[in-house]
Design an enzyme around this catalytic site. Structure first.
Site, PDB file in Angstrom:
ATOM      1  N   LEU A  13       0.828  -1.200   0.000  1.00 41.35           N
ATOM      2  CA  LEU A  13       0.000   0.000   0.000  1.00 41.35           C
ATOM      3  C   LEU A  13       0.864   1.253   0.000  1.00 41.35           C
ATOM      4  CD1 LEU A  13      -2.746  -1.101   2.559  1.00 41.35           C
ATOM      5  CD2 LEU A  13      -2.843  -1.137   0.060  1.00 41.35           C
ATOM      6  N   CYS A  14       0.251   2.360  -0.356  1.00 48.22           N
ATOM      7  CA  CYS A  14       0.885   3.665  -0.413  1.00 48.22           C
ATOM      8  C   CYS A  14       1.631   3.938   0.892  1.00 48.22           C
ATOM      9  CB  CYS A  14      -0.203   4.721  -0.635  1.00 48.22           C
ATOM     10  SG  CYS A  14       0.393   6.399  -0.745  1.00 48.22           S
ATOM     11  N   PRO A  15       2.828   4.393   0.814  1.00 49.47           N
ATOM     12  CA  PRO A  15       3.609   4.868  -0.326  1.00 49.47           C
ATOM     13  C   PRO A  15       4.591   3.826  -0.871  1.00 49.47           C
ATOM     14  CG  PRO A  15       4.721   5.582   1.637  1.00 49.47           C
ATOM     15  CD  PRO A  15       3.483   4.783   2.081  1.00 49.47           C
ATOM     16  N   ASP A  40      -2.223  -1.451  -5.409  1.00 45.97           N
ATOM     17  CA  ASP A  40      -2.735  -0.362  -4.585  1.00 45.97           C
ATOM     18  C   ASP A  40      -3.571   0.585  -5.444  1.00 45.97           C
ATOM     19  OD1 ASP A  40      -3.192   1.646  -2.749  1.00 45.97           O
ATOM     20  OD2 ASP A  40      -1.137   2.392  -2.755  1.00 45.97           O
TER      21      ASP A  40
END
Length: 77
Positions: A13-15, A40
């Site tokens: 997931l981000c980042p 993501d």
């Protein structure tokens, strides 16, 4: 077709997908192409933005069954 380096960020997931792309691009010569595999949903915004801010060229994206394949060309250092 030229060789492309591929990194797998599926499930991250981000980042993290962008951070993995940044690290991989740092090891590649100017003009090299990186294929980033990511699932993501935020990456569809984050990856092009990262390219624009970092001087890399966002080439395209292709949707696969459970992820998206992003292609980036490394810009000048």
């Amino acid at each position: 077709m030229q060789d492309e380096t591929e990194i797998d960020a599926i499930g991250l997931l981000c980042p993290l997908p962008v951070l993995k792309a940044r690290k991989a691009l740092g090891t590649l010569p100017e003009g090299a192409v990186l294929r980033l595999l990511a699932s993501d949903p935020a990456a569809i915004v984050d990856v092009p933005h990262f390219c624009a801010q970092s001087g890399h060229e966002f080439l395209d994206l292709r949707e696969a069954s459970d992820h998206v394949v992003y292609r980036l060309r490394k810009g000048p250092s």
